[in-house]
Design an enzyme around this catalytic site. Sequence first.
Site, short mmCIF file in Angstrom:
data_model
loop_
_atom_site.label_atom_id
_atom_site.label_comp_id
_atom_site.label_asym_id
_atom_site.label_seq_id
_atom_site.Cartn_x
_atom_site.Cartn_y
_atom_site.Cartn_z
N GLU A 1 0.84 -1.20 0.00
CA GLU A 1 0.00 0.00 0.00
C GLU A 1 0.88 1.25 0.00
O GLU A 1 0.61 2.21 -0.74
CB GLU A 1 -0.90 -0.01 1.24
CG GLU A 1 -1.72 1.24 1.44
CD GLU A 1 -2.20 1.37 2.88
OE1 GLU A 1 -2.47 2.49 3.30
OE2 GLU A 1 -2.28 0.33 3.58
N ASP B 1 0.80 3.83 -3.23
CA ASP B 1 0.41 5.23 -3.07
C ASP B 1 1.36 6.14 -3.85
O ASP B 1 0.93 7.05 -4.57
CB ASP B 1 0.43 5.60 -1.57
CG ASP B 1 0.15 7.07 -1.34
OD1 ASP B 1 -0.94 7.53 -1.70
OD2 ASP B 1 1.04 7.77 -0.81
N ASP C 1 -7.15 1.14 0.43
CA ASP C 1 -5.83 0.56 0.75
C ASP C 1 -5.53 -0.63 -0.17
O ASP C 1 -4.39 -0.79 -0.63
CB ASP C 1 -5.79 0.10 2.20
CG ASP C 1 -5.79 1.27 3.19
OD1 ASP C 1 -5.58 2.42 2.74
OD2 ASP C 1 -6.02 1.03 4.38
N GLU D 1 -4.49 0.58 -3.63
CA GLU D 1 -3.10 1.05 -3.63
C GLU D 1 -2.13 -0.13 -3.55
O GLU D 1 -1.10 -0.14 -4.25
CB GLU D 1 -2.87 2.00 -2.45
CG GLU D 1 -3.54 3.34 -2.62
CD GLU D 1 -3.31 4.27 -1.45
OE1 GLU D 1 -3.35 5.49 -1.63
OE2 GLU D 1 -3.09 3.77 -0.32
#
Length: 265
Positions: free
Chosen positions: A78, A82, A151, A154
């Site tokens: 994650e 991102d 989440d 990502e």
Amino acid sequence: MPQSSKYHRKSKSHYSNDRRRGNRKMILTEEQKKQFDDLMQRTELTFENKKLLIQAFTHSSYVNEHRIYSFQDNERLEFLGDAVLELSVSQFLFKKFKTMSEGDMTKLRASIVCEPSLAQFALELKFGEIVLLGKGEEMTGGRARPALLADVFEAFIGALYLDQGLDSVLKFLNDTMYPKINEGAFSHMMDFKSQLQEFIQRDNLGQIQYIIVQERGPAHNREFVSEVQLNEAALGIGTGRSKKEAEQHAAQQALMKLSEQEKLK
């Protein structure tokens, strides 16, 4: 010296406990395996390292409950995803909106790479049905929780980047995220009319005006069609639930047309 030996025994004991806690392997049911296979078929992706794909969908609650190594949940992926998303979306906006200011691009990117938007993308891709959850998280509705879905999205991007590189990430986003941007799904964060005005003034192209060319639908569900003209010649057309929204979409189309013309020069 005795104290040191005691510490050594204690440390060794803790280490052994940690190993016992984390020596279980990830074991998927046949149904779970099928779900991952279906996902790859839907997205037309083939992961060389399927462990990365599974990890992207492994929630910390599942790891804790099954006593698997903590680093096998999706939190590290994650973190990476991102950053990859920020870069990918920034690159897309930079190339697409050639007259947009740094401030406006930042606002638009923030509206795209945010929890509600990413959760919606995850829902459309049915990510919530696949994620591996602990029983407690499952019972409290974790599969539909926006923060969890965002989440997972990502983490999936992070896994895809590690497995296949940035080009595959860009292709995936080109199939899922970028069309939404092109359709104006995030246009509420943008002032296309101001951008068009700046573009026209920068190159001294003339005068622009907006005309409502059509109103349709019942009074409670009205739709407006606006045309933006440059020196009385049609440059773009847009629709919306209000006159302002229709004008914004018309300006967006005009900007795209002017940008294409600029490329051909």
